[in-house]
Design a protein around this motif. Sequence first.
Motif, mmCIF file in Angstrom:
data_model
loop_
_atom_site.group_PDB
_atom_site.id
_atom_site.type_symbol
_atom_site.label_atom_id
_atom_site.label_comp_id
_atom_site.label_asym_id
_atom_site.label_seq_id
_atom_site.Cartn_x
_atom_site.Cartn_y
_atom_site.Cartn_z
ATOM 1 N N ALA A 1 0.831 -1.207 0.000
ATOM 2 C CA ALA A 1 0.000 0.000 0.000
ATOM 3 C C ALA A 1 0.860 1.248 0.000
ATOM 4 O O ALA A 1 2.015 1.234 0.434
ATOM 5 C CB ALA A 1 -0.905 0.021 1.233
ATOM 6 N N ILE A 2 0.266 2.325 -0.510
ATOM 7 C CA ILE A 2 0.803 3.677 -0.343
ATOM 8 C C ILE A 2 -0.152 4.383 0.609
ATOM 9 O O ILE A 2 -1.350 4.457 0.346
ATOM 10 C CB ILE A 2 0.828 4.448 -1.673
ATOM 11 N N VAL A 3 0.381 4.869 1.730
ATOM 12 C CA VAL A 3 -0.447 5.623 2.669
ATOM 13 C C VAL A 3 -0.004 7.082 2.615
ATOM 14 O O VAL A 3 1.190 7.370 2.728
ATOM 15 C CB VAL A 3 -0.309 5.089 4.110
ATOM 16 N N LEU A 4 -0.958 7.981 2.424
ATOM 17 C CA LEU A 4 -0.642 9.406 2.348
ATOM 18 C C LEU A 4 -1.065 10.099 3.635
ATOM 19 O O LEU A 4 -2.223 9.986 4.054
ATOM 20 C CB LEU A 4 -1.355 10.039 1.146
ATOM 21 N N THR A 5 -0.132 10.826 4.256
ATOM 22 C CA THR A 5 -0.493 11.596 5.450
ATOM 23 C C THR A 5 -1.388 12.769 5.068
ATOM 24 O O THR A 5 -2.184 13.242 5.868
ATOM 25 C CB THR A 5 0.753 12.141 6.158
ATOM 26 N N HIS A 6 -1.229 13.255 3.842
ATOM 27 C CA HIS A 6 -2.096 14.267 3.246
ATOM 28 C C HIS A 6 -1.679 14.393 1.785
ATOM 29 O O HIS A 6 -0.699 13.774 1.375
ATOM 30 C CB HIS A 6 -2.019 15.610 3.988
ATOM 31 N N ALA A 7 -2.414 15.187 1.019
ATOM 32 C CA ALA A 7 -2.207 15.154 -0.436
ATOM 33 C C ALA A 7 -1.585 16.432 -0.988
ATOM 34 O O ALA A 7 -1.837 16.797 -2.140
ATOM 35 C CB ALA A 7 -3.521 14.838 -1.145
ATOM 36 N N HIS A 8 -0.738 17.106 -0.208
ATOM 37 C CA HIS A 8 0.038 18.200 -0.806
ATOM 38 C C HIS A 8 1.003 17.626 -1.841
ATOM 39 O O HIS A 8 1.522 16.522 -1.674
ATOM 40 C CB HIS A 8 0.821 18.960 0.274
ATOM 41 N N PHE A 9 1.269 18.448 -2.877
ATOM 42 C CA PHE A 9 2.013 17.961 -4.038
ATOM 43 C C PHE A 9 3.364 17.350 -3.688
ATOM 44 O O PHE A 9 3.794 16.382 -4.319
ATOM 45 C CB PHE A 9 2.208 19.100 -5.044
ATOM 46 N N PRO B 1 -2.651 -0.163 -3.921
ATOM 47 C CA PRO B 1 -3.686 0.831 -3.634
ATOM 48 C C PRO B 1 -3.161 1.991 -2.805
ATOM 49 O O PRO B 1 -2.154 1.873 -2.104
ATOM 50 C CB PRO B 1 -4.720 0.039 -2.835
ATOM 51 N N VAL B 2 -3.860 3.112 -2.897
ATOM 52 C CA VAL B 2 -3.505 4.330 -2.165
ATOM 53 C C VAL B 2 -4.568 4.609 -1.105
ATOM 54 O O VAL B 2 -5.764 4.478 -1.373
ATOM 55 C CB VAL B 2 -3.404 5.525 -3.134
ATOM 56 N N TYR B 3 -4.126 4.996 0.092
ATOM 57 C CA TYR B 3 -5.008 5.361 1.195
ATOM 58 C C TYR B 3 -4.855 6.845 1.485
ATOM 59 O O TYR B 3 -3.735 7.343 1.622
ATOM 60 C CB TYR B 3 -4.634 4.587 2.477
ATOM 61 N N LEU B 4 -5.991 7.541 1.623
ATOM 62 C CA LEU B 4 -5.980 8.978 1.864
ATOM 63 C C LEU B 4 -7.250 9.362 2.606
ATOM 64 O O LEU B 4 -8.312 8.791 2.357
ATOM 65 C CB LEU B 4 -5.912 9.710 0.512
ATOM 66 N N HIS B 5 -7.156 10.341 3.493
ATOM 67 C CA HIS B 5 -8.354 10.765 4.224
ATOM 68 C C HIS B 5 -9.380 11.376 3.273
ATOM 69 O O HIS B 5 -9.027 12.084 2.320
ATOM 70 C CB HIS B 5 -7.984 11.780 5.311
ATOM 71 N N PRO C 1 -7.625 8.966 -8.300
ATOM 72 C CA PRO C 1 -8.001 9.110 -6.891
ATOM 73 C C PRO C 1 -7.543 7.910 -6.048
ATOM 74 O O PRO C 1 -7.189 6.869 -6.597
ATOM 75 C CB PRO C 1 -9.532 9.175 -6.931
ATOM 76 N N ALA C 2 -7.553 8.102 -4.736
ATOM 77 C CA ALA C 2 -7.160 7.016 -3.834
ATOM 78 C C ALA C 2 -8.185 5.884 -3.892
ATOM 79 O O ALA C 2 -9.373 6.114 -4.106
ATOM 80 C CB ALA C 2 -7.046 7.544 -2.407
ATOM 81 N N GLU C 3 -7.716 4.662 -3.695
ATOM 82 C CA GLU C 3 -8.609 3.505 -3.678
ATOM 83 C C GLU C 3 -9.371 3.405 -2.365
ATOM 84 O O GLU C 3 -10.496 2.929 -2.321
ATOM 85 C CB GLU C 3 -7.804 2.208 -3.874
ATOM 86 N N PHE C 4 -8.724 3.830 -1.252
ATOM 87 C CA PHE C 4 -9.335 3.667 0.069
ATOM 88 C C PHE C 4 -9.278 4.967 0.861
ATOM 89 O O PHE C 4 -8.289 5.691 0.808
ATOM 90 C CB PHE C 4 -8.625 2.564 0.864
#
Length: 214
Positions: free
Chosen positions: A57-65, A81-85, A114-117
């Motif tokens: 997985a890729i986990v994003l703490t937030h989606a700044h560039f 898959p990508v996880y994002l709030h 977009p993120a999957e989860f």
Amino acid sequence: MSDMTRHELKIEAFPLGPLQTNAYLLTLPDTSRGVVIDPGMNPGPLLKRIGDMEIEAIVLTHAHFDHIGGVDELRRLKGCPVYLHDAEADWLTNPKRNGSTMWPELGGPIATDPAEFALADRQQLKLLGLTFQVLHTPGHSPGSVSLLYGQHLFGGDVLFRLSVGRTDLPGGSQLELMESIHGKLFELPDDTIVYPGHGPKTTIGYEREHNPYV
Ligand SMILES: [Zn+2]
Ligand SMILES: [Zn+2]
């Protein structure tokens, strides 16, 4: 930096791109599987280290560039898959929202699928067979999350060593940032290690004592 700790989670940091955004590669010994937190711009060194490792997985703490510049390439290479709030659900697809049109000199517009989860506050996230806890810690951005595993906290741009995240970008809030830090992060034990989105790691105890911005 690299730590062998409880359940032998191995943590490697890769400062990437013009803002030296920390990507973290989490692995367990004797497996060829990993998780990536915040694959930033110019992800070459991270991708080289990953090699033929499977990325769960890729986990994003937030989606700044500066935290998402490597998402597209890594996702295409590994099919992960990508996880994002949820609060930043439309930021990956929209360069204006993720800030990449604000500083064209840093690399131009960034957009990806977009993120999957979606991540939510207090969610238990199972990765690498381990259970991580998601803390929604808005303020720097509306969908900022911190990811906690044991004494390890991956905090994105909320709390830095002797500093805090800026709150002047779209969706930022100084009040929310302070609520996140005091109400959630400072509830954690002193020896919790903070792995921030920029700069060196620190601990909750050290920041509670010395950080001039809190
Ligand atoms: Zn940020
Ligand atoms: Zn950042």
